[in-house]
Design a protein around this motif. Structure first.
Motif, mmCIF file in Angstrom:
data_model
loop_
_atom_site.group_PDB
_atom_site.id
_atom_site.type_symbol
_atom_site.label_atom_id
_atom_site.label_comp_id
_atom_site.label_asym_id
_atom_site.label_seq_id
_atom_site.Cartn_x
_atom_site.Cartn_y
_atom_site.Cartn_z
ATOM 1 N N GLY A 32 0.786 -1.226 0.000
ATOM 2 C CA GLY A 32 0.000 0.000 0.000
ATOM 3 C C GLY A 32 0.815 1.271 0.000
ATOM 4 O O GLY A 32 0.413 2.271 0.597
ATOM 5 N N PHE A 33 1.939 1.270 -0.678
ATOM 6 C CA PHE A 33 2.788 2.464 -0.729
ATOM 7 C C PHE A 33 2.889 2.964 -2.168
ATOM 8 O O PHE A 33 2.664 2.215 -3.135
ATOM 9 N N ASP A 34 3.250 4.226 -2.310
ATOM 10 C CA ASP A 34 3.328 4.859 -3.628
ATOM 11 C C ASP A 34 4.757 5.078 -4.109
ATOM 12 O O ASP A 34 4.995 5.262 -5.309
ATOM 13 N N ALA A 35 5.709 5.098 -3.190
ATOM 14 C CA ALA A 35 7.114 5.321 -3.534
ATOM 15 C C ALA A 35 7.975 4.680 -2.456
ATOM 16 O O ALA A 35 7.483 4.341 -1.362
ATOM 17 N N VAL A 36 9.260 4.516 -2.767
ATOM 18 C CA VAL A 36 10.167 3.798 -1.856
ATOM 19 C C VAL A 36 11.492 4.547 -1.735
ATOM 20 O O VAL A 36 12.038 5.026 -2.735
ATOM 21 N N ILE A 37 11.985 4.617 -0.504
ATOM 22 C CA ILE A 37 13.370 5.024 -0.242
ATOM 23 C C ILE A 37 14.003 3.878 0.523
ATOM 24 O O ILE A 37 13.586 3.568 1.642
ATOM 25 N N ALA A 38 14.984 3.217 -0.083
ATOM 26 C CA ALA A 38 15.571 2.024 0.519
ATOM 27 C C ALA A 38 17.081 2.164 0.570
ATOM 28 O O ALA A 38 17.715 2.561 -0.405
ATOM 29 N N THR A 39 17.643 1.818 1.716
ATOM 30 C CA THR A 39 19.090 1.913 1.904
ATOM 31 C C THR A 39 19.616 0.559 2.345
ATOM 32 O O THR A 39 19.076 -0.056 3.265
ATOM 33 N N LYS A 98 7.981 1.176 -8.882
ATOM 34 C CA LYS A 98 7.525 2.336 -8.127
ATOM 35 C C LYS A 98 8.592 3.421 -8.196
ATOM 36 O O LYS A 98 9.784 3.141 -8.357
ATOM 37 N N PRO A 99 8.186 4.694 -8.083
ATOM 38 C CA PRO A 99 9.210 5.738 -7.928
ATOM 39 C C PRO A 99 10.096 5.388 -6.736
ATOM 40 O O PRO A 99 9.589 5.016 -5.665
ATOM 41 N N ASN A 100 11.404 5.466 -6.906
ATOM 42 C CA ASN A 100 12.265 4.990 -5.824
ATOM 43 C C ASN A 100 13.602 5.711 -5.765
ATOM 44 O O ASN A 100 14.075 6.267 -6.756
ATOM 45 N N ILE A 101 14.168 5.698 -4.585
ATOM 46 C CA ILE A 101 15.578 6.004 -4.342
ATOM 47 C C ILE A 101 16.149 4.756 -3.694
ATOM 48 O O ILE A 101 15.702 4.354 -2.609
ATOM 49 N N ILE A 102 17.104 4.126 -4.344
ATOM 50 C CA ILE A 102 17.727 2.911 -3.810
ATOM 51 C C ILE A 102 19.216 3.179 -3.650
ATOM 52 O O ILE A 102 19.916 3.456 -4.619
ATOM 53 N N VAL A 150 21.588 12.585 -4.031
ATOM 54 C CA VAL A 150 20.226 12.538 -4.574
ATOM 55 C C VAL A 150 19.305 13.372 -3.698
ATOM 56 O O VAL A 150 19.152 13.099 -2.504
ATOM 57 N N ASP A 151 18.684 14.377 -4.275
ATOM 58 C CA ASP A 151 17.833 15.308 -3.536
ATOM 59 C C ASP A 151 16.525 14.615 -3.153
ATOM 60 O O ASP A 151 15.615 14.448 -3.968
ATOM 61 N N THR A 152 16.434 14.218 -1.891
ATOM 62 C CA THR A 152 15.270 13.470 -1.412
ATOM 63 C C THR A 152 14.002 14.305 -1.459
ATOM 64 O O THR A 152 12.924 13.808 -1.829
ATOM 65 N N VAL A 153 14.085 15.563 -1.083
ATOM 66 C CA VAL A 153 12.892 16.418 -1.067
ATOM 67 C C VAL A 153 12.363 16.617 -2.475
ATOM 68 O O VAL A 153 11.156 16.542 -2.736
ATOM 69 N N GLU A 154 13.249 16.885 -3.439
ATOM 70 C CA GLU A 154 12.819 17.041 -4.826
ATOM 71 C C GLU A 154 12.138 15.776 -5.332
ATOM 72 O O GLU A 154 11.095 15.827 -6.005
ATOM 73 N N PHE A 155 12.701 14.615 -4.987
ATOM 74 C CA PHE A 155 12.093 13.336 -5.349
ATOM 75 C C PHE A 155 10.692 13.211 -4.766
ATOM 76 O O PHE A 155 9.741 12.825 -5.462
ATOM 77 N N LEU A 156 10.536 13.561 -3.503
ATOM 78 C CA LEU A 156 9.238 13.427 -2.843
ATOM 79 C C LEU A 156 8.208 14.388 -3.422
ATOM 80 O O LEU A 156 7.032 14.029 -3.582
ATOM 81 N N LEU A 157 8.618 15.595 -3.761
ATOM 82 C CA LEU A 157 7.692 16.559 -4.341
ATOM 83 C C LEU A 157 7.267 16.152 -5.734
ATOM 84 O O LEU A 157 6.113 16.346 -6.133
#
Length: 354
Positions: A159-166, A182-186, A344-351
């Protein structure tokens, strides 16, 4: 936007709380009476965290708290967010899969998700399961609406729309397979390096010790490799590292030192040793705990080319007057809010995701 302002205020209050908690043993009394109850709860959390993860010593946890207390000011947060359009409102659920190598390593992602008005679905590392949930409870006590924006789970993420995984290079392949649609930062493995030019002051070399030894070298911003000129005198470096000799008294660190020294001896590798830090010539970036790799360079130009070519392996470069994007000695573990992991600009990704 009004809710985001309240969220910002909550994080500023959290920063004040963390600073006051760290200063409380020194006789600081400039805090709200209710916070003393929270201090007592946090004392227990800090003590328990060490039992869960031997690397999470009280010293390292308090260092993390202190760094966040310095960053979480109204001025810093405003400076961080000024360049973004936070008026956009299309709330998404963002899954955050956190690492657990150093205390609160995933806090910046958590904060970025909340402050952009999104929901955080957090899967904690088994190595760091106590600190962030406590801070989340404190935030909710300040701004109750934040309770609807954060969920911690040990279950399979849905039930998520995007992922940030480290994670590691191996887990990154797993993340890319499962979350690639999904839109992601890995994020994968990265290490930090220092460039020594032979003209460093004694103070700069002492500060480099912080970059090497803080968090026992477990962070991606910890210096695990140094580049040195061909004729570099390591005696000078070791002399300034002596101030950190007591690190060998930490048994987990000492066990790693003994093990890696034994491996190097049995493998007949050439290395330098001062009784608590091993220096080994190696082209790789990721050195074992209690070890730092070194590599000689012949010219500034050739080293700049190498660092640029290997930029996907390097988190930050510690030096003084070597390159444009460098970090001064002693500051690798003091990132600002706008110093994004992997660049990687996390805020820009989230917006954009919103």
């Amino acid at each position: 936007m009004a809710q985001q302002l309240e969220t910002l205020k909550a994080f500023v209050k959290l920063g004040e709380f963390l600073g006051n908690y760290c200063d409380f043993p020194n006789g600081n009394t400039s805090f709200e009476p209710d916070d003393k109850v929270w201090f007592q709860k946090l004392d227990q959390i800090v003590q328990t965290a060490k039992h869960h993860n031997g690397w999470f010593t009280k010293e390292n946890i308090l260092y993390s708290f202190n760094q966040w207390s310095r960053e979480l000011t109204h001025e810093n947060i405003q400076e961080w967010l000024n360049k973004y359009d936070l008026e956009k409102k299309n709330e998404k659920t963002v899954a955050i899969i956190m690492a657990g190598n150093i205390p609160l390593v995933g806090f910046h992602d958590f904060m970025a998700v909340l402050i952009t008005g999104n929901r955080a679905l957090v899967k904690l590392s088994s190595n760091d399961k106590l600190l962030l949930p406590f801070l989340a409870e404190y935030l909710k006590s300040i701004e109750s609406d934040l309770g609807n924006q954060m969920v911690f789970t040990d279950e399979v993420l849905t039930g998520f729309d995007a992922v940030i995984a480290t994670g590691s290079n191996n887990t990154a392949r797993y993340f890319e397979y499962y979350f690639g649609n999904k839109p992601n930062i890995i994020r994968k493995n990265r290490n930090s390096v220092a460039v020594l030019q032979g003209n460093e002051t004694n103070q700069q070399l002492q500060l480099l010790g912080d970059d090497i030894f803080k968090y026992y070298g477990l962070g991606c911003r910890s210096v695990s490799k140094v580049f040195v000129p061909r004729d570099y005198n390591f005696d000078i470096l070791y002399s300034e590292m002596y101030a950190f000799k007591d690190i060998i008294d930490e048994h987990k660190y000492a066990n790693n030192y003994d093990y890696n020294k034994a491996v190097y001896l049995m493998s007949e590798f050439k290395f330098l040793d001062n009784g608590f830090l091993l220096l080994k010539e190696d082209e790789k970036y990721a050195s074992p705990i209690a070890s730092v790799f070194y590599e000689h360079y012949d010219s500034t130009a050739s080293l700049l080319e190498k660092i640029e070519a290997d930029s996907d392996k390097i988190q930050c470069v510690v030096s003084s007057g070597f390159m444009e994007r460098e970090i001064e000695f002693g500051n690798s573990q003091k990132p600002s809010l706008w110093d994004y992991a992997d660049g990687v600009d996390t805020v820009e990704f989230l917006l954009k995701t919103s």
